[in-house]
Design a protein around this motif. Structure first.
Motif, PDB file in Angstrom:
ATOM      1  N   THR A 154       7.723  14.343  -7.222  1.00 12.42           N
ATOM      2  CA  THR A 154       7.922  14.355  -8.670  1.00 12.42           C
ATOM      3  C   THR A 154       6.726  13.766  -9.400  1.00 12.42           C
ATOM      4  OG1 THR A 154      10.299  14.117  -8.337  1.00 12.42           O
ATOM      5  CG2 THR A 154       9.463  13.573 -10.505  1.00 12.42           C
ATOM      6  N   ASP A 155       6.213  12.656  -8.872  1.00  9.24           N
ATOM      7  CA  ASP A 155       5.072  11.968  -9.494  1.00  9.24           C
ATOM      8  C   ASP A 155       4.172  11.428  -8.390  1.00  9.24           C
ATOM      9  OD1 ASP A 155       3.258  10.441 -10.889  1.00  9.24           O
ATOM     10  OD2 ASP A 155       4.744   9.116 -11.796  1.00  9.24           O
ATOM     11  N   PRO A 156       3.163  12.201  -7.973  1.00 10.73           N
ATOM     12  CA  PRO A 156       2.289  11.784  -6.865  1.00 10.73           C
ATOM     13  C   PRO A 156       1.563  10.463  -7.121  1.00 10.73           C
ATOM     14  CG  PRO A 156       1.951  14.095  -7.385  1.00 10.73           C
ATOM     15  CD  PRO A 156       2.823  13.535  -8.463  1.00 10.73           C
ATOM     16  N   GLY A 157       1.436  10.054  -8.359  1.00 13.36           N
ATOM     17  CA  GLY A 157       0.742   8.823  -8.676  1.00 13.36           C
ATOM     18  C   GLY A 157       1.638   7.608  -8.827  1.00 13.36           C
ATOM     19  N   HIS A 158       2.922   7.754  -8.523  1.00 15.52           N
ATOM     20  CA  HIS A 158       3.847   6.631  -8.679  1.00 15.52           C
ATOM     21  C   HIS A 158       3.514   5.574  -7.628  1.00 15.52           C
ATOM     22  CE1 HIS A 158       7.629   4.361  -8.861  1.00 15.52           C
ATOM     23  NE2 HIS A 158       7.622   4.756 -10.125  1.00 15.52           N
ATOM     24  N   ARG A 159       2.969   4.467  -8.086  1.00 17.02           N
ATOM     25  CA  ARG A 159       2.412   3.454  -7.184  1.00 17.02           C
ATOM     26  C   ARG A 159       3.463   2.799  -6.284  1.00 17.02           C
ATOM     27  NH1 ARG A 159      -2.103   1.193  -5.827  1.00 17.02           N
ATOM     28  NH2 ARG A 159      -2.330  -1.054  -5.610  1.00 17.02           N
ATOM     29  N   PHE A 160       4.601   2.417  -6.828  1.00 18.24           N
ATOM     30  CA  PHE A 160       5.615   1.749  -6.016  1.00 18.24           C
ATOM     31  C   PHE A 160       6.151   2.682  -4.932  1.00 18.24           C
ATOM     32  CE2 PHE A 160      10.021  -0.148  -5.580  1.00 18.24           C
ATOM     33  CZ  PHE A 160       9.602  -1.202  -4.797  1.00 18.24           C
ATOM     34  N   ALA A 161       6.337   3.958  -5.263  1.00 15.09           N
ATOM     35  CA  ALA A 161       6.791   4.920  -4.253  1.00 15.09           C
ATOM     36  C   ALA A 161       5.758   5.042  -3.142  1.00 15.09           C
ATOM     37  CB  ALA A 161       7.052   6.286  -4.888  1.00 15.09           C
ATOM     38  N   GLY A 162       4.494   5.128  -3.519  1.00 12.47           N
ATOM     39  CA  GLY A 162       3.438   5.250  -2.518  1.00 12.47           C
ATOM     40  C   GLY A 162       3.337   4.023  -1.631  1.00 12.47           C
ATOM     41  N   LEU A 163       3.393   2.842  -2.228  1.00 12.70           N
ATOM     42  CA  LEU A 163       3.317   1.610  -1.445  1.00 12.70           C
ATOM     43  C   LEU A 163       4.523   1.440  -0.531  1.00 12.70           C
ATOM     44  CD1 LEU A 163       1.973  -0.831  -4.174  1.00 12.70           C
ATOM     45  CD2 LEU A 163       0.742   0.022  -2.175  1.00 12.70           C
ATOM     46  N   THR A 164       5.693   1.751  -1.043  1.00 16.65           N
ATOM     47  CA  THR A 164       6.901   1.620  -0.228  1.00 16.65           C
ATOM     48  C   THR A 164       6.892   2.617   0.926  1.00 16.65           C
ATOM     49  OG1 THR A 164       8.099   0.894  -2.201  1.00 16.65           O
ATOM     50  CG2 THR A 164       9.431   1.530  -0.307  1.00 16.65           C
ATOM     51  N   ASP A 165       6.437   3.837   0.671  1.00 16.97           N
ATOM     52  CA  ASP A 165       6.357   4.830   1.741  1.00 16.97           C
ATOM     53  C   ASP A 165       5.308   4.407   2.776  1.00 16.97           C
ATOM     54  OD1 ASP A 165       7.416   7.250   2.809  1.00 16.97           O
ATOM     55  OD2 ASP A 165       5.543   8.258   2.266  1.00 16.97           O
ATOM     56  N   HIS A 166       4.222   3.822   2.324  1.00 17.19           N
ATOM     57  CA  HIS A 166       3.201   3.315   3.242  1.00 17.19           C
ATOM     58  C   HIS A 166       3.784   2.189   4.105  1.00 17.19           C
ATOM     59  CE1 HIS A 166      -0.783   2.454   4.742  1.00 17.19           C
ATOM     60  NE2 HIS A 166      -0.600   1.169   4.436  1.00 17.19           N
ATOM     61  N   MET A 167       4.588   1.341   3.509  1.00 15.89           N
ATOM     62  CA  MET A 167       5.247   0.254   4.229  1.00 15.89           C
ATOM     63  C   MET A 167       6.151   0.818   5.329  1.00 15.89           C
ATOM     64  SD  MET A 167       7.778  -2.606   2.581  1.00 15.89           S
ATOM     65  CE  MET A 167       8.979  -1.385   2.078  1.00 15.89           C
ATOM     66  N   LEU A 168       6.902   1.864   4.993  1.00 16.77           N
ATOM     67  CA  LEU A 168       7.763   2.508   5.986  1.00 16.77           C
ATOM     68  C   LEU A 168       6.935   3.109   7.115  1.00 16.77           C
ATOM     69  CD1 LEU A 168      10.384   4.360   3.797  1.00 16.77           C
ATOM     70  CD2 LEU A 168      10.860   2.644   5.509  1.00 16.77           C
ATOM     71  N   GLY A 169       5.847   3.768   6.743  1.00 13.68           N
ATOM     72  CA  GLY A 169       4.975   4.383   7.743  1.00 13.68           C
ATOM     73  C   GLY A 169       4.346   3.369   8.676  1.00 13.68           C
ATOM     74  N   ALA A 170       4.162   2.137   8.194  1.00 12.11           N
ATOM     75  CA  ALA A 170       3.598   1.075   9.013  1.00 12.11           C
ATOM     76  C   ALA A 170       4.653   0.428   9.915  1.00 12.11           C
ATOM     77  CB  ALA A 170       2.953   0.014   8.123  1.00 12.11           C
ATOM     78  N   GLY A 171       5.892   0.843   9.757  1.00 14.35           N
ATOM     79  CA  GLY A 171       6.967   0.319  10.599  1.00 14.35           C
ATOM     80  C   GLY A 171       7.547  -1.004  10.137  1.00 14.35           C
ATOM     81  N   ILE A 172       7.301  -1.369   8.899  1.00 15.40           N
ATOM     82  CA  ILE A 172       7.836  -2.629   8.376  1.00 15.40           C
ATOM     83  C   ILE A 172       9.312  -2.443   8.063  1.00 15.40           C
ATOM     84  CG2 ILE A 172       7.697  -4.304   6.497  1.00 15.40           C
ATOM     85  CD1 ILE A 172       4.700  -3.591   6.311  1.00 15.40           C
ATOM     86  N   ILE A 173      10.116  -3.316   8.618  1.00 12.89           N
ATOM     87  CA  ILE A 173      11.550  -3.261   8.353  1.00 12.89           C
ATOM     88  C   ILE A 173      11.977  -4.578   7.709  1.00 12.89           C
ATOM     89  CG2 ILE A 173      12.092  -1.597  10.149  1.00 12.89           C
ATOM     90  CD1 ILE A 173      13.009  -3.897  11.903  1.00 12.89           C
ATOM     91  N   ALA A 174      13.086  -4.548   7.018  1.00 14.38           N
ATOM     92  CA  ALA A 174      13.595  -5.751   6.364  1.00 14.38           C
ATOM     93  C   ALA A 174      13.969  -6.780   7.429  1.00 14.38           C
ATOM     94  CB  ALA A 174      14.813  -5.400   5.518  1.00 14.38           C
ATOM     95  N   GLY A 175      13.555  -8.022   7.231  1.00  9.77           N
ATOM     96  CA  GLY A 175      13.770  -9.074   8.214  1.00  9.77           C
ATOM     97  C   GLY A 175      15.221  -9.287   8.591  1.00  9.77           C
ATOM     98  N   TRP A 176      16.119  -9.157   7.623  1.00 10.08           N
ATOM     99  CA  TRP A 176      17.544  -9.373   7.906  1.00 10.08           C
ATOM    100  C   TRP A 176      18.116  -8.278   8.791  1.00 10.08           C
ATOM    101  CZ3 TRP A 176      15.256  -8.961   3.217  1.00 10.08           C
ATOM    102  CH2 TRP A 176      15.346  -7.733   2.588  1.00 10.08           C
ATOM    103  N   ASN A 177      17.411  -7.157   8.933  1.00  7.67           N
ATOM    104  CA  ASN A 177      17.889  -6.105   9.822  1.00  7.67           C
ATOM    105  C   ASN A 177      17.464  -6.330  11.271  1.00  7.67           C
ATOM    106  OD1 ASN A 177      19.325  -4.485   8.033  1.00  7.67           O
ATOM    107  ND2 ASN A 177      17.447  -3.623   7.228  1.00  7.67           N
ATOM    108  N   THR A 178      16.590  -7.307  11.500  1.00  2.81           N
ATOM    109  CA  THR A 178      16.160  -7.608  12.865  1.00  2.81           C
ATOM    110  C   THR A 178      16.930  -8.772  13.462  1.00  2.81           C
ATOM    111  OG1 THR A 178      14.404  -9.098  12.115  1.00  2.81           O
ATOM    112  CG2 THR A 178      13.834  -6.773  12.381  1.00  2.81           C
TER     113      THR A 178
END
Length: 69
Positions: free
Chosen positions: A40-64
């Motif tokens: 929808t918006d390729p320049g949406h910074r928070f979406a891009g950063l959050t997707d990058h975080m997922l791609g790096a394998g970062i998971i929420a600490g409480w889920n571990t």
């Protein structure tokens, strides 16, 4: 999935839903919402950063933590 909102509001809403899914440990579902946000918006910074975080394998600490109170 059907989302009804103005184009200017779609990316923030989809990103928020994606972030909540990540928070709850549903990375695949989170990625789907984040991709929709970026489509929808390729320049949406928070979406891009959050997707990058997922791609790096970062998971929420409480889920571990296997020791739930």
């Amino acid at each position: 999935m059907f989302i009804r909102t103005s184009p200017g509001h779609a990316a923030p809403i989809l990103t928020t839903i994606g972030h909540i899914n990540w928070w709850e440990g549903r990375g695949s579902k989170a990625h789907q919402y984040l991709q929709l946000a970026l489509d929808t918006d390729p320049g949406h910074r928070f979406a891009g950063l959050t997707d990058h975080m997922l791609g790096a394998g970062i998971i929420a600490g409480w889920n571990t933590n296997k020791k739930q109170p």
